[in-house]
Every structure is written in C-alpha cells, then in structure tokens.
Design an enzyme around this catalytic site. Structure first.
Site, short mmCIF file in Angstrom:
data_model
loop_
_atom_site.label_atom_id
_atom_site.label_comp_id
_atom_site.label_asym_id
_atom_site.label_seq_id
_atom_site.Cartn_x
_atom_site.Cartn_y
_atom_site.Cartn_z
N ASP A 16 -2.98 2.60 0.84
CA ASP A 16 -2.01 2.20 -0.18
C ASP A 16 -2.12 0.68 -0.32
OD1 ASP A 16 0.29 2.37 -1.96
OD2 ASP A 16 1.48 1.54 -0.34
N SER A 17 -1.42 0.12 -1.30
CA SER A 17 -1.42 -1.34 -1.45
C SER A 17 -0.67 -2.01 -0.30
CB SER A 17 -0.73 -1.72 -2.75
OG SER A 17 0.63 -1.35 -2.71
N CYS A 80 -1.15 6.33 -2.94
CA CYS A 80 -0.73 5.30 -3.88
C CYS A 80 -0.83 5.88 -5.29
CB CYS A 80 -1.64 4.08 -3.74
SG CYS A 80 -1.30 2.80 -4.95
N ASN A 81 0.28 5.90 -5.99
CA ASN A 81 0.28 6.43 -7.36
C ASN A 81 -0.54 5.56 -8.29
OD1 ASN A 81 2.70 8.65 -7.66
ND2 ASN A 81 3.06 7.22 -6.00
N GLU A 159 8.37 -4.47 0.32
CA GLU A 159 7.39 -5.26 1.09
C GLU A 159 8.08 -6.40 1.85
OE1 GLU A 159 3.80 -5.00 1.40
OE2 GLU A 159 4.04 -2.99 0.56
N CYS A 191 6.19 6.32 -6.99
CA CYS A 191 5.55 5.21 -6.28
C CYS A 191 5.90 5.44 -4.82
CB CYS A 191 6.10 3.87 -6.75
SG CYS A 191 5.58 2.48 -5.69
N HIS A 193 6.29 3.60 -2.42
CA HIS A 193 7.24 2.67 -1.81
C HIS A 193 8.70 3.11 -2.02
CE1 HIS A 193 3.85 -0.18 -1.70
NE2 HIS A 193 4.59 -1.02 -1.01
#
Ligand code: DGL
Length: 288
Positions: A16-17, A80-81, A159, A191, A193
């Site tokens: 993922d990011s 990760c979308n 984050e 998402c 997150h």
C-alpha cells in the site's frame, strides 16, 4: 533470489502507499495465521490518491516486481484502492503469480449489505475519479444507486496517527455530505486507510448506515484463490510477518505497531540494499 521453497511455503506479498493496507494485513493474518506475509508501506512516496494514476501504476509495478524478485511471493494482494484503480492489467500480464485487489471484493460486500439499494463509496481523488467503483459495482448489480465522494485529507490524518478528534470530525462532516444527502444505507470505505477512521465516519453517517470495509472480504477472496491453486500453506506453525517501508522505518514501526498490533514490532527498509532504488516520488522530484 534463489527459489528454494515449494510454492505453498512462499510468502504472500502485500503493499500500500503506507499504513492503510495494514487493515487488510490484519484480516489476512487473522484468517490465515500460518501464512508468511511480506508487507511494504510506500510511505516515502505516499499519498497515492492525489498523484497522477500513471505514476501510481509505475509505483505499483516496482512494488509488485520486488515482491516476486526479492521476496519470492507466491501471490500479491494489492492492498490499495488507488493502485488498483490505476490499473492492474499490465501487472497481471507481466507477473506469473496471482494478483488480488481490494476493489472487486469491496464492491461485492457493499451490494450484499444494502437493503435500500442506495449505496455510497468514498475513496481518494484518484480512485473516485477513475470510475473503477462505478464499473465494479455495476458488474455485481447494475440496479443499485451509487453515490461517490472523494475524501482528500483523510489519508493524511491516518498517516499522522490522528484517527479521532474535532479536526477529523469537521472534515468528515463536510466530505460525507453527498453520501448523507443521498440517504445511502451502506457506505464502502474505498480506501484501505479509512477503517482507521471508522469511529468518526460512523458518528457522522449515523446508526442506520452500515460501514463496509473491503479488508475481510479481500482476505476471504485471497484464501479462496490460494486454495483453488493449491497454494495454501498447511501448517500449525504461526507464519512469519515482515514489514518494510520506503520512508522512516522507525516511525513505521511505531505507528504501524499501534494500528496493526503486536506482529508489527520491526520494520525493514525498502527497497532492499541489493536492489536498485525506486523511481522518485513524482516525475521531477527528488528521492526523499
Ligand atoms: N490506502 C490507499 C487506498 O486504498 C491509498 C491512500 C493514499 O496514499 O492516498 O487508496
């Protein structure tokens, strides 16, 4: 990397990011405790959601390649979308391992959850503007009425480890207005997150709306696919979990451990020293 292990004993790769894919990793670890897992959080180049999809596609390609070349992954879960929305066709054509995504399982879970037929999806600007969810939901059930909303800013809160509080609430009130007005009864957190913000999102949407996360559904999809391919690891031994980050590895361990749980007690640096450096954050930008 030398391929010494039989296919089923190789790890599942995920990326993922940043921290978002840990929601999927949690579900996967709980469902398949015997599987080895390698997770890369590309925190050195996050956020993906506001970047051109072409750049995100390139990042995803590097990460997926590394999963195969450096870690001998037997399958890859793109947790990760935005990376999924950027397009995985190229990856699937290029790599011989199965590549699973979060959009298709999420769309299925959303359609199964709604009773009114009015559903909502929230995600990053990249994901929502790609139309990937419109397509995926239509493929499951063309009769549902879909309202989508991009939620820039949510990922940054996660984050930073800021998952509740007034600032998150104020932003959520504003960004969720379209899906509230559409009177959806099921809202997909498109998402990875966003499940970390579930408390606030649920307060804003109200008790009549079910929040749907793609994490569990993706884990079940991964289990099914691995079983079909004879790749499920049959063991009573707990799996080994490796976590890597392209950003600050101490910060990743600290916040990641809080978000995921005790399995994340150590973080390694990605890319590995033996491999070449990934492309910079964005065209023209310097490597962090
Ligand atoms: N967690 C990611 C997703 O599911 C991307 C967040 C970001 O970096 O913008 O879309």
């Amino acid at each position: 990397m030398a391929r010494s292990l039989s296919p089923m004993h190789r790890p599942i790769g995920m990326f993922d990011s940043g921290f978002g894919g840990l929601t999927v990793a949690r579900a996967l670890i709980d469902l398949l405790p015997g599987e080895d897992l390698v997770y890369i959080g590309d925190t050195g180049r996050y956020p993906y959601g506001s970047k051109p999809l072409g750049d995100v596609r390139r990042f995803a390609r590097e990460l997926a390649r590394s999963m195969v070349d450096d870690f001998d992954a037997k399958a890859i879960v793109v947790a990760c979308n935005t990376a999924t929305a950027a397009g995985l066709d190229e990856l699937r054509a290029e790599l011989s391992v199965p590549i699973l995504d979060v959009i298709e399982p999420g769309a299925r879970a959303l359609v199964q959850t709604t009773e009114s037929g009015r559903v909502g999806v929230i995600g990053t600007v990249g994901t929502i503007s790609s139309g990937a969810y419109v397509e995926a939901i239509e493929a499951v059930d063309g009769s549902v009425e879909l309202t989508s909303a991009a939620c820039p800013g949510f990922v940054e809160f996660v984050e930073r480890g800021q998952t509740t509080g007034d600032e998150v609430m104020v932003l959520a009130e504003r960004l969720l207005a379209p899906v509230r007005e559409a009177r959806v009864d099921a809202l997909l957190l498109g998402c990875t997150h966003y499940p970390f913000l579930a408390r606030t999102l649920s307060d804003v949407m109200g008790t009549g709306v079910t929040l749907v996360s793609s994490a569990d559904e993706t884990a079940f999809a991964a289990m099914g696919r691995l079983a079909d391919l004879g790749l499920l690891r049959e063991t009573s031994q707990p799996g080994r979990h490796r976590f890597l980050s392209s950003g600050d590895i101490d910060a990743f361990r600290e916040l990641g451990g809080t978000l995921l749980g005790p399995e994340l007690d150590h973080t390694e640096r990605w890319p590995l020293e033996t491999t070449r450096t990934p492309t910079p954050r964005c065209r023209g930008e310097e490597q962090p």
